[in-house]
Design a protein around this motif. Structure first.
Motif, PDB file in Angstrom:
ATOM      1  N   LEU A 129     180.658 109.690  57.666  1.00  0.00           N
ATOM      2  CA  LEU A 129     181.952 109.688  58.362  1.00  0.00           C
ATOM      3  C   LEU A 129     183.082 109.353  57.381  1.00  0.00           C
ATOM      4  CD1 LEU A 129     181.128 107.863  61.748  1.00  0.00           C
ATOM      5  CD2 LEU A 129     181.394 110.331  61.351  1.00  0.00           C
ATOM      6  N   ASP A 149     177.434 106.287  58.600  1.00  0.00           N
ATOM      7  CA  ASP A 149     178.780 105.743  58.373  1.00  0.00           C
ATOM      8  C   ASP A 149     179.353 106.265  57.060  1.00  0.00           C
ATOM      9  OD1 ASP A 149     178.102 102.523  59.936  1.00  0.00           O
ATOM     10  OD2 ASP A 149     178.918 104.402  60.752  1.00  0.00           O
ATOM     11  N   ASP A 157     188.111 106.003  66.579  1.00  0.00           N
ATOM     12  CA  ASP A 157     188.600 106.070  65.186  1.00  0.00           C
ATOM     13  C   ASP A 157     189.156 107.466  64.884  1.00  0.00           C
ATOM     14  OD1 ASP A 157     187.896 103.496  64.706  1.00  0.00           O
ATOM     15  OD2 ASP A 157     186.144 103.936  63.456  1.00  0.00           O
ATOM     16  N   LEU A 213     179.984 111.739  69.201  1.00  0.00           N
ATOM     17  CA  LEU A 213     179.631 110.738  68.199  1.00  0.00           C
ATOM     18  C   LEU A 213     178.756 109.706  68.901  1.00  0.00           C
ATOM     19  CD1 LEU A 213     183.103 110.492  66.511  1.00  0.00           C
ATOM     20  CD2 LEU A 213     180.961 110.898  65.272  1.00  0.00           C
ATOM     21  N   GLN A 230     183.504 104.914  67.289  1.00  0.00           N
ATOM     22  CA  GLN A 230     183.603 106.006  66.295  1.00  0.00           C
ATOM     23  C   GLN A 230     184.555 107.089  66.798  1.00  0.00           C
ATOM     24  OE1 GLN A 230     179.464 107.056  66.071  1.00  0.00           O
ATOM     25  NE2 GLN A 230     179.066 105.788  64.282  1.00  0.00           N
ATOM     26  N   ARG A 275     180.117 115.402  63.476  1.00  0.00           N
ATOM     27  CA  ARG A 275     178.867 114.626  63.401  1.00  0.00           C
ATOM     28  C   ARG A 275     177.745 115.461  62.760  1.00  0.00           C
ATOM     29  NH1 ARG A 275     174.598 113.206  67.955  1.00  0.00           N
ATOM     30  NH2 ARG A 275     175.155 115.280  68.653  1.00  0.00           N
TER      31      ARG A 275
END
Ligand code: JFZ
Length: 587
Positions: A198, A195, A233, A225, A230, A172
């Protein structure tokens, strides 16, 4: 809120429950592949790892334009601390050239220290990649005169020497990337597209590291995160590429329940009492993760050994950090300490590797670890009269006793007033930690702690004085502190053993957190012969604790009673994140 008391269900608490580290699966039953339990098997055996923080901040070594990072602060944060512009930091990074780096030497040092896994910073918060990334040219191969892929060499050396290769990734925080988190001195925070960061940097680099560097033992994410999705993921990304790769707890935000495979303590943190969920404490040899030329507060070997033993005695792993110098060599003081720790591990590793949390209390003389039918007594201090006293021993016959370093010389133990007496040699063979081995005649068991009350004080029941059974686990979370959860059915419970001095009426209050989807879960609260059927009420999100009044009960007579909480049915979700149960006398 007055509650009618339900039909009485008599629940008998079996005294002397074997208490100790949760066994994932009874010996002999195969642990299914692709599960946390299977992934954790090596981790829970190996116990001790090397953390390495290395990057361009190692060149600055705690100083920027005459400004010095005060000792006790983290030298790897220098870019953020002094708001160093990306342009200037990048220019500095051009000179990063660890010409004396030798991967085999680093891995050999970890091995010599008794460490079994190695976690290297692949990308820290400064955004610089310590490997050849295709995401950008800001990496040790394309950006510096070093021109070598340091992680590739380190991964190969780990495989060659039998050390598990792992990497740290700051998923992050990124002070170099305009859309990364944390650099608000070069970039306008309102214009950041996290986003994009990421998708365009963070995930692609994690993918590169999991496809180009061989088997990875674990990914050590950091600073969480923003959303659970997130974090999930990243879990899917890692396990999709390497199903056996562990993920630490910092993949998810600190205020959410664990998304990874094991929990991290706060930096340098230590569990208070035993935790049953797999956990790890990241710690430092001095006061900083990245190298600082000003920080010479090196821990002596004995302190490191004691921290390692204490961590293992509570069921955890100890990840100990070294910050190499800019030329790629390790600070000599760190090397000296690690080699002495390794000499102790050479002699006493049996009491660490594969050991589990001890159900015995912390003693003034040291700590205890447990493995199979052996209890290891770690004597940090030596009794003046050369007689070791192990209180709260209970009914645990000892088959044999000896110093781990002198197995042929048996020690004649005896017991008096529930205290085990072990005669010792006049001198401690190892001043840091001499280990006494007790071979038990039967599986070690310890009685539930007795929870007593002052003449007019309430019973405060929590994870420290309770005993779990089934899948219920004593856990830790940065926001939630210490709590109990992972319980989904009647076989999962927490039990306390009370000694009632004050008879009469009591107000019952329970403190827990429960997500909206857990609302309506039914549980049984059994207090002595009385049993209350209760229903979970949502309290908000993870660790939004609330205290609920469950009404009153009467304790008609003084003496021992047991109290138990357990789900009343089987659920697909947690019952609650339990914090405390309070029984307060009403006058
Ligand atoms: C983070 C990093 O910011 C730091 O540079 C280092 O890499 C360390 C291992 O991790 O720092 C933290 C993260 C969490 C806590 C403290 C420092 N914590 O939980 O208390």
């Amino acid at each position: 809120m007055k509650r009618t008391q339900c039909a009485l269900i008599i629940m008998v608490c079996t005294m002397g429950l074997p208490v100790g580290h949760k066994i994932f699966a009874q010996a002999g039953t195969p642990v299914p592949a692709g599960t946390s339990e299977r992934r954790l098997e090596w981790f829970q055996h190996d116990k001790f790892g090397m953390f390495i923080h290395f990057g361009p901040y190692s060149v600055l070594a705690g100083e920027w334009q005459g400004h010095r990072i005060p000792v006790g602060n983290e030298a790897e944060w220098i870019m953020q601390r002094y708001n160093i512009p990306v342009k200037e930091y990048r220019e500095m990074a051009r000179q990063f050239n660890p010409a004396k780096f030798n991967a085999d030497d680093w891995v050999a040092l970890a091995k010599a220290a008794g460490m079994k896994y190695l976690v290297i910073t692949a990308k820290h918060h400064d955004g610089f990649a310590m490997y050849r990334t295709n995401v950008n040219d800001y990496n040790i191969v394309d950006w510096t005169p070093f021109k070598r892929d340091l992680l590739k060499e380190l991964a190969a050396a780990c495989r060659k020497q039998g050390i598990r290769f792992c990497f740290y990734y700051s998923q992050r925080e990124d002070w170099d990337d305009p859309d990364g988190y944390g650099n608000n001195w070069d970039y306008d925070r309102s214009k950041k597209n996290f986003d994009r960061y990421l998708e365009m940097k963070s995930k692609p680099q994690v993918r590169e590291l999991l496809t180009g560097y061989g088997p990875v033992g674990l990914v050590w994410f950091d600073r969480g995160l923003e959303t659970r999705e997130q974090a999930e993921d990243f879990v899917e990304l890692v396990h999709g590429l390497q199903p056996q790769c562990l993920i630490n707890g910092r993949v998810g935000s600190y205020g959410q329940d664990l998304v990874g495979d094991y929990q991290d303590m706060n930096d340098r943190g230590m569990a208070v009492g035993g935790i049953e969920e797999p956990w790890e404490t990241p710690q430092i040899l001095n006061e900083t993760w990245g190298y600082s030329k000003f920080d010479q507060n090196w821990k002596p070997p004995a302190v490191v050994i004691h921290l390692l033993v204490e961590t293992v005695s509570k069921g955890g792993n100890y990840l100990l950090n070294v910050g190499p110098m800019a030329d790629g060599t390790m600070p000599p003081a760190a090397v000296a300490t690690l080699r002495q720790v390794g000499a102790w591990m050479q002699q006493n590793g049996e009491s660490i590797y594969g050991a589990t949390a001890s159900p015995l209390p912390e003693y003034s003389w040291g700590r205890t670890t447990v493995k199979d039918n052996k209890v290891y007594l770690h004597l940090f201090s030596w009794p003046a009269d050369h007689v070791l006293r192990v209180s709260d021993w209970g009914d645990n016959p000892v088959k044999a006793a000896y110093l781990l370093s002198r197995p042929a010389e048996k020690l004649a133990t005896s017991e008096t007033d529930r205290t085990l007496l072990v005669p010792l040699p006049a001198q401690a063979p190892d001043a840091s930690d001499t280990v006494v081995v007790l071979e038990m005649a039967a599986p070690f068991k310890v009685d539930l702690p007795i929870v007593t009350q002052g003449s007019d004080s309430p019973f405060q029941l929590d994870y420290m004085n309770g005993s779990t059974a089934g899948k219920a686990w004593k856990r830790f979370n940065r926001k939630g502190g210490f709590f109990i959860s992972k319980w989904t059915g009647p076989a999962d419970s927490v039990t306390w053993n009370l000694l009632v001095s004050q008879t009469g009426k009591y107000r019952v209050r329970i403190t827990y957190a429960a997500r909206a989807e857990w609302q309506g879960g039914k549980y049984m609260l059994t207090i002595g012969p009385q049993s209350l059927a209760e229903v979970v009420e949502q309290t908000g999100d993870d660790f939004d604790y609330k205290t609920l009044d469950l009404g009153t009960i009467t304790l008609p007579q003084a003496g021992p009673i047991s109290v138990r909480i357990q789900p009343a049915a089987n659920y697909e979700h947690d019952l609650m994140q339990f914090q405390t149960l309070e029984l307060s006398p009403i006058y």
